[in-house]
Design an enzyme around this catalytic site. Structure first.
Site, mmCIF file in Angstrom:
data_model
loop_
_atom_site.group_PDB
_atom_site.id
_atom_site.type_symbol
_atom_site.label_atom_id
_atom_site.label_comp_id
_atom_site.label_asym_id
_atom_site.label_seq_id
_atom_site.Cartn_x
_atom_site.Cartn_y
_atom_site.Cartn_z
ATOM 1 N N ARG A 92 0.747 -0.983 -0.186
ATOM 2 C CA ARG A 92 -0.053 -0.009 -0.116
ATOM 3 C C ARG A 92 0.865 1.277 -0.014
ATOM 4 N NH1 ARG A 92 -4.954 -2.035 2.567
ATOM 5 N NH2 ARG A 92 -6.531 -0.427 2.700
ATOM 6 N N ARG A 131 -21.568 -2.387 3.724
ATOM 7 C CA ARG A 131 -21.070 -3.455 3.621
ATOM 8 C C ARG A 131 -21.341 -4.224 5.035
ATOM 9 N NH1 ARG A 131 -14.948 -3.678 2.769
ATOM 10 N NH2 ARG A 131 -14.769 -1.983 4.316
ATOM 11 N N ARG A 164 -17.898 -2.978 9.860
ATOM 12 C CA ARG A 164 -16.559 -2.498 10.444
ATOM 13 C C ARG A 164 -16.724 -1.197 10.801
ATOM 14 N NH1 ARG A 164 -12.387 -3.886 5.532
ATOM 15 N NH2 ARG A 164 -11.865 -1.794 6.030
#
Ligand code: AP5
Length: 218
Positions: A92, A131, A164
């Protein structure tokens, strides 16, 4: 070309990396190695690394390179990764990408393909807001576009679905900014190596999967 076995997924938060990487790993019969999942596992086990990672993740910032590189390179040494893997969320930063290339070169190996999933920012925000994730196997679902067969339960392992903490809108905005600043430069890094394959991630999940497999074999 022969089947690409060492793959690095690129794309912003919510682009569908986890969704597609899991399917591709099953297709090529190699493990799916997701740095975010590894950090979340450490948090569940309340390790020192898990506690450290939590402080960065809840702010939408990257966990420092040193501990991240060690954690992932260690995972790649496990026997199931001997013949390849699908990396999701790592590298990343340029430092992580260079460390990965260096570790592979020591064994005369290299990354085969780097698919980049492209999706509009508005769609990314919509996806992350809806999500749900399996608390056991980490498989992602979406309340509208990819719901589980039974509400709140993972289709694959029966685990309980959860949301999350870093999918809250203010943290999502920060994660998108972090991506632009620190991860987007990897697109040029892998393009120069001739490994980048751009795929339209703004289509139905099956269509993205089909395009990905053909892009990987180019
Ligand atoms: P990480 O867990 O890697 O999160 P991320 O990269 O932000 O990516 P996401 O998991 O949010 O999205 P995704 O692209 O996998 O999308 P998904 O398939 O789930 O990292 C979290 C944090 O950990 C980071 O912020 C950082 O702090 C830390 N970290 C991790 N790796 C690190 C590293 N290398 N260095 C330093 N720090 C690190 O899909 C999203 C939703 O959309 C789902 O609901 C899904 O069902 C739905 N969906 C997927 N595809 C489609 C489609 N085609 N159409 C409609 N809906 C879709």
């Amino acid at each position: 070309m022969t089947v690409p076995v060492r793959v690095v997924f690129l794309g912003p938060p919510g682009a569908g990396k986890g969704t597609q990487a899991k399917q591709l790993a099953e297709h090529f019969e190699v493990p799916h190695v997701a740095s975010g999942d590894l950090f979340r596992k450490h948090q569940v086990e309340n390790t020192e690394l898990g506690q450290l990672a939590k402080r960065y993740m809840e702010r939408g910032e990257l966990v420092p390179d040193g501990v991240t590189i060690s954690m992932v390179l260690e995972r790649l040494q496990e026997p199931d990764a001997a013949n390849g893997y699908i990396l999701d969320g790592f590298p990343r930063t340029l430092e992580q990408a260079r460390a990965l290339d260096k570790a592979l070169a020591e064994h005369q190996r290299s990354i085969d393909r780097t698919p980049l999933l492209q999706v509009d920012t508005e769609e990314l925000v919509r996806r992350l807001a809806g999500r749900w994730l399996c608390s056991k196997c980490q498989r992602p679902y979406h309340e509208v576009t990819a719901p589980p067969k039974e509400k709140g339960i993972c289709d694959v392992c029966g685990g309980e679905l959860m949301q999350r903490a870093d999918d809250q809108p203010d943290v999502v905005r920060k994660r998108l900014q972090t991506y632009e600043e620190q991860t987007a430069p990897l697109v040029g890094y892998y393009k120069e190596q001739g490994k980048l394959r751009t795929v339209n991630g703004d289509q139905a999940i099956e269509d993205v999967g089909r395009d990905l497999i053909s892009a990987m074999m180019e």
